[in-house]
Design a protein around this motif. Structure first.
Motif, short mmCIF file in Angstrom:
data_model
loop_
_atom_site.label_atom_id
_atom_site.label_comp_id
_atom_site.label_asym_id
_atom_site.label_seq_id
_atom_site.Cartn_x
_atom_site.Cartn_y
_atom_site.Cartn_z
N UNK A 186 -9.90 3.48 15.08
CA UNK A 186 -9.65 4.38 16.46
C UNK A 186 -9.44 5.67 16.19
N UNK A 187 -7.94 5.68 15.41
CA UNK A 187 -7.36 6.94 15.34
C UNK A 187 -6.45 6.89 13.93
N UNK B 110 -7.91 4.98 4.61
CA UNK B 110 -7.51 4.27 5.65
C UNK B 110 -8.57 4.66 6.89
N UNK B 111 -9.03 5.80 6.81
CA UNK B 111 -10.33 6.15 7.75
C UNK B 111 -11.58 5.05 7.78
N UNK B 112 -11.47 4.48 6.11
CA UNK B 112 -12.63 3.96 6.06
C UNK B 112 -12.31 2.21 6.31
N UNK B 113 -11.10 1.97 6.52
CA UNK B 113 -10.72 0.71 7.07
C UNK B 113 -9.87 -0.10 5.95
N UNK B 114 -9.60 0.61 4.85
CA UNK B 114 -8.72 0.09 4.05
C UNK B 114 -7.33 0.41 4.11
N UNK C 184 -0.14 7.70 5.42
CA UNK C 184 -1.06 7.99 6.58
C UNK C 184 -0.97 6.68 7.63
N UNK C 185 -1.14 6.90 8.89
CA UNK C 185 -0.91 5.79 9.86
C UNK C 185 -2.17 5.50 10.58
N UNK C 186 -2.62 4.59 11.26
CA UNK C 186 -3.73 4.29 11.77
C UNK C 186 -3.56 3.25 12.85
N UNK C 187 -4.61 3.41 13.75
CA UNK C 187 -4.98 2.30 14.61
C UNK C 187 -6.22 1.82 14.64
N UNK C 188 -6.69 0.54 14.59
CA UNK C 188 -7.85 -0.10 14.44
C UNK C 188 -8.00 -1.13 15.81
N UNK D 53 -12.46 8.31 16.56
CA UNK D 53 -13.74 7.86 16.57
C UNK D 53 -14.36 8.65 17.87
N UNK D 54 -15.45 8.60 17.77
CA UNK D 54 -16.32 9.26 18.82
C UNK D 54 -15.96 8.52 20.24
N UNK D 55 -15.63 7.26 20.23
CA UNK D 55 -15.62 6.65 21.34
C UNK D 55 -14.43 6.71 22.31
N UNK D 56 -13.39 7.36 21.50
CA UNK D 56 -12.05 7.66 22.14
C UNK D 56 -11.51 9.16 22.04
#
Length: 123
Positions: free
Chosen positions: A48-49, A105-109, A33-37, A61-64
């Motif tokens: 973020x996503x 990764x959704x939780x920040x790890x 999985x790949x993500x942006x923080x 995230x709700x903000x984006x």
């Protein structure tokens, strides 16, 4: 050696758009999985996503939500973040990250992190 390199950040006026890219090298990430923080000054890092290994699952995230779109390149080692309708509160350093597990990764790890790219949105 695994390396993640982000690009595409910069200065943009509110309402404008930017497209961030992150290229991963050093191994195959087709099953990751790949993500942006992002992290703004004085604030905690936030997710973020996120996009799953095959692109079938995404999280925003709700903000984006409704303004940003995450996608993967065909080679699966590249992740993009299309950012539209940017707001001053989107100003932050944006990081890409990779992990074998979508929910983790959704939780920040994350197993791997990039160095970050600055996004500044002026009002």
């Amino acid at each position: 050696q695994v390396q993640l390199v982000e690009s595409g950040g910069g200065l943009v006026q509110a309402g404008g758009s930017l497209r961030l890219s992150c290229a991963a090298s050093g191994r195959t990430f087709s099953d990751y999985a790949m993500a942006w923080f992002r992290q703004a000054p004085g604030k905690e890092r936030e997710s973020v996503a996120v996009i799953g290994w095959n692109g079938g699952s995404t999280y925003y995230s709700d903000s984006v939500k409704g303004r940003f779109t995450i996608s993967r390149g065909n080679a699966k080692n590249t992740v993009y973040l299309q950012m539209n309708s940017l707001k001053p509160e989107d100003t932050a350093v944006y990081y890409c990250a990779l992990d074998p597990f979508f929910n983790r990764i959704r939780t920040g790890q994350a197993t791997y992190w990039g160095q970050g790219t600055q996004v500044t949105v002026s009002s």
